[in-house]
Motif scaffolding. Structure first.
Motif, mmCIF file in Angstrom:
data_model
loop_
_atom_site.group_PDB
_atom_site.id
_atom_site.type_symbol
_atom_site.label_atom_id
_atom_site.label_comp_id
_atom_site.label_asym_id
_atom_site.label_seq_id
_atom_site.Cartn_x
_atom_site.Cartn_y
_atom_site.Cartn_z
ATOM 1 N N THR A 59 0.830 -1.204 0.000
ATOM 2 C CA THR A 59 0.000 0.000 0.000
ATOM 3 C C THR A 59 0.862 1.250 0.000
ATOM 4 O O THR A 59 0.673 2.150 -0.824
ATOM 5 C CB THR A 59 -0.933 0.010 1.224
ATOM 6 N N ALA A 60 1.803 1.314 0.917
ATOM 7 C CA ALA A 60 2.644 2.506 1.036
ATOM 8 C C ALA A 60 3.428 2.763 -0.241
ATOM 9 O O ALA A 60 3.455 3.882 -0.755
ATOM 10 C CB ALA A 60 3.597 2.370 2.224
ATOM 11 N N TYR A 61 4.057 1.733 -0.774
ATOM 12 C CA TYR A 61 4.893 1.917 -1.958
ATOM 13 C C TYR A 61 4.052 2.279 -3.170
ATOM 14 O O TYR A 61 4.426 3.140 -3.968
ATOM 15 C CB TYR A 61 5.723 0.658 -2.222
ATOM 16 N N MET A 62 2.899 1.653 -3.305
ATOM 17 C CA MET A 62 2.036 1.938 -4.453
ATOM 18 C C MET A 62 1.501 3.360 -4.417
ATOM 19 O O MET A 62 1.508 4.057 -5.428
ATOM 20 C CB MET A 62 0.878 0.934 -4.471
ATOM 21 N N ILE A 63 1.089 3.820 -3.254
ATOM 22 C CA ILE A 63 0.578 5.190 -3.130
ATOM 23 C C ILE A 63 1.709 6.188 -3.356
ATOM 24 O O ILE A 63 1.547 7.186 -4.067
ATOM 25 C CB ILE A 63 -0.090 5.413 -1.750
ATOM 26 N N TRP A 64 2.879 5.933 -2.778
ATOM 27 C CA TRP A 64 4.035 6.822 -2.926
ATOM 28 C C TRP A 64 4.433 6.965 -4.399
ATOM 29 O O TRP A 64 4.590 8.077 -4.900
ATOM 30 C CB TRP A 64 5.198 6.268 -2.103
ATOM 31 N N THR A 65 4.573 5.844 -5.085
ATOM 32 C CA THR A 65 4.960 5.924 -6.497
ATOM 33 C C THR A 65 3.846 6.522 -7.345
ATOM 34 O O THR A 65 4.122 7.225 -8.312
ATOM 35 C CB THR A 65 5.363 4.548 -7.058
ATOM 36 N N GLY A 66 2.595 6.258 -6.980
ATOM 37 C CA GLY A 66 1.475 6.825 -7.729
ATOM 38 C C GLY A 66 1.419 8.337 -7.633
ATOM 39 O O GLY A 66 1.230 9.028 -8.645
ATOM 40 N N ILE A 67 1.603 8.849 -6.415
ATOM 41 C CA ILE A 67 1.635 10.310 -6.238
ATOM 42 C C ILE A 67 2.767 10.895 -7.070
ATOM 43 O O ILE A 67 2.590 11.884 -7.784
ATOM 44 C CB ILE A 67 1.797 10.692 -4.756
ATOM 45 N N GLY A 68 3.929 10.269 -6.990
ATOM 46 C CA GLY A 68 5.079 10.754 -7.747
ATOM 47 C C GLY A 68 4.861 10.676 -9.251
ATOM 48 O O GLY A 68 5.193 11.611 -9.989
ATOM 49 N N ALA A 69 4.299 9.576 -9.713
ATOM 50 C CA ALA A 69 4.091 9.393 -11.154
ATOM 51 C C ALA A 69 3.083 10.393 -11.718
ATOM 52 O O ALA A 69 3.336 11.045 -12.740
ATOM 53 C CB ALA A 69 3.627 7.961 -11.441
ATOM 54 N N ILE A 70 1.954 10.521 -11.045
ATOM 55 C CA ILE A 70 0.933 11.454 -11.531
ATOM 56 C C ILE A 70 1.417 12.896 -11.395
ATOM 57 O O ILE A 70 1.229 13.713 -12.297
ATOM 58 C CB ILE A 70 -0.399 11.239 -10.799
ATOM 59 N N GLY A 71 2.061 13.201 -10.279
ATOM 60 C CA GLY A 71 2.587 14.556 -10.089
ATOM 61 C C GLY A 71 3.644 14.913 -11.109
ATOM 62 O O GLY A 71 3.625 16.011 -11.679
ATOM 63 N N ALA A 72 4.569 13.983 -11.370
ATOM 64 C CA ALA A 72 5.610 14.243 -12.368
ATOM 65 C C ALA A 72 4.999 14.388 -13.764
ATOM 66 O O ALA A 72 5.440 15.222 -14.561
ATOM 67 C CB ALA A 72 6.649 13.121 -12.346
ATOM 68 N N PHE A 73 3.980 13.593 -14.049
ATOM 69 C CA PHE A 73 3.262 13.701 -15.320
ATOM 70 C C PHE A 73 2.658 15.097 -15.482
ATOM 71 O O PHE A 73 2.819 15.747 -16.523
ATOM 72 C CB PHE A 73 2.173 12.622 -15.374
ATOM 73 N N MET A 74 2.006 15.585 -14.428
ATOM 74 C CA MET A 74 1.375 16.902 -14.490
ATOM 75 C C MET A 74 2.416 18.029 -14.574
ATOM 76 O O MET A 74 2.243 18.967 -15.359
ATOM 77 C CB MET A 74 0.455 17.088 -13.280
ATOM 78 N N ILE A 75 3.480 17.928 -13.801
ATOM 79 C CA ILE A 75 4.555 18.932 -13.860
ATOM 80 C C ILE A 75 5.189 18.935 -15.244
ATOM 81 O O ILE A 75 5.503 20.001 -15.787
ATOM 82 C CB ILE A 75 5.617 18.657 -12.771
ATOM 83 N N GLY A 76 5.382 17.758 -15.797
ATOM 84 C CA GLY A 76 5.953 17.672 -17.147
ATOM 85 C C GLY A 76 5.119 18.423 -18.173
ATOM 86 O O GLY A 76 5.660 19.115 -19.037
ATOM 87 N N THR A 110 0.635 16.206 -24.307
ATOM 88 C CA THR A 110 -0.560 15.686 -23.651
ATOM 89 C C THR A 110 -1.453 15.070 -24.717
ATOM 90 O O THR A 110 -1.536 15.569 -25.839
ATOM 91 C CB THR A 110 -1.305 16.783 -22.860
ATOM 92 N N SER A 111 -2.039 13.965 -24.389
ATOM 93 C CA SER A 111 -2.939 13.288 -25.316
ATOM 94 C C SER A 111 -3.980 12.538 -24.497
ATOM 95 O O SER A 111 -3.801 12.329 -23.292
ATOM 96 C CB SER A 111 -2.167 12.296 -26.203
ATOM 97 N N LEU A 112 -5.024 12.134 -25.145
ATOM 98 C CA LEU A 112 -6.078 11.409 -24.462
ATOM 99 C C LEU A 112 -5.529 10.123 -23.850
ATOM 100 O O LEU A 112 -5.858 9.770 -22.715
ATOM 101 C CB LEU A 112 -7.233 11.104 -25.424
ATOM 102 N N MET A 113 -4.658 9.439 -24.576
ATOM 103 C CA MET A 113 -4.122 8.179 -24.072
ATOM 104 C C MET A 113 -3.251 8.396 -22.830
ATOM 105 O O MET A 113 -3.334 7.626 -21.868
ATOM 106 C CB MET A 113 -3.329 7.442 -25.145
ATOM 107 N N ARG A 114 -2.443 9.445 -22.816
ATOM 108 C CA ARG A 114 -1.601 9.736 -21.642
ATOM 109 C C ARG A 114 -2.471 10.123 -20.443
ATOM 110 O O ARG A 114 -2.191 9.723 -19.318
ATOM 111 C CB ARG A 114 -0.613 10.861 -21.953
#
Length: 105
Positions: free
Chosen positions: A57-74, A82-86
């Motif tokens: 749980t901890a690792y999945m939430i941590w990486t998920g926050i990082g992945a989505i946040g990095a995606f948005m910052i990017g 940005t595309s519908l698929m991304r």
């Protein structure tokens, strides 16, 4: 308190990932230093959260926050595509995080 640690750890992951991009392969001192400090903070808070939260749980939430946040910052700061698929891929990560949290500990 573990969830607060985990949230802040995830936010710090976004910062260190963004700083890593700005470091240009560790050739710029200030972004590299920001990356190292925030990475240490992120890992430390993740470790604190894992004292009470399950590893998966901890690792999945941590990486998920990082992945989505990095995606948005990017997209917002670095002008990445940005595309519908991304966007759908990010939504799937977010829905996985929600399901993980709802599944209980």
């Amino acid at each position: 308190m573990a969830w607060v640690y985990l949230l802040v750890a995830g936010l710090l992951e976004i910062v260190w990932a963004s700083a890593m991009k700005q470091s240009h392969g560790f050739t710029r001192a200030v972004p590299t230093a920001i990356m190292v400090v925030t990475m240490l903070g992120s890992f430390s808070l993740l470790a604190l959260a894992m004292r009470t939260l399950p590893l998966g749980t901890a690792y999945m939430i941590w990486t998920g926050i990082g992945a989505i946040g990095a995606f948005m910052i990017g997209i917002w700061l670095f002008g990445e595509q940005t595309s519908l698929m991304r966007i759908c891929a990010a939504a799937l990560i977010a829905s996985g995080m929600i399901l993980m949290k709802m599944s209980g500990e």
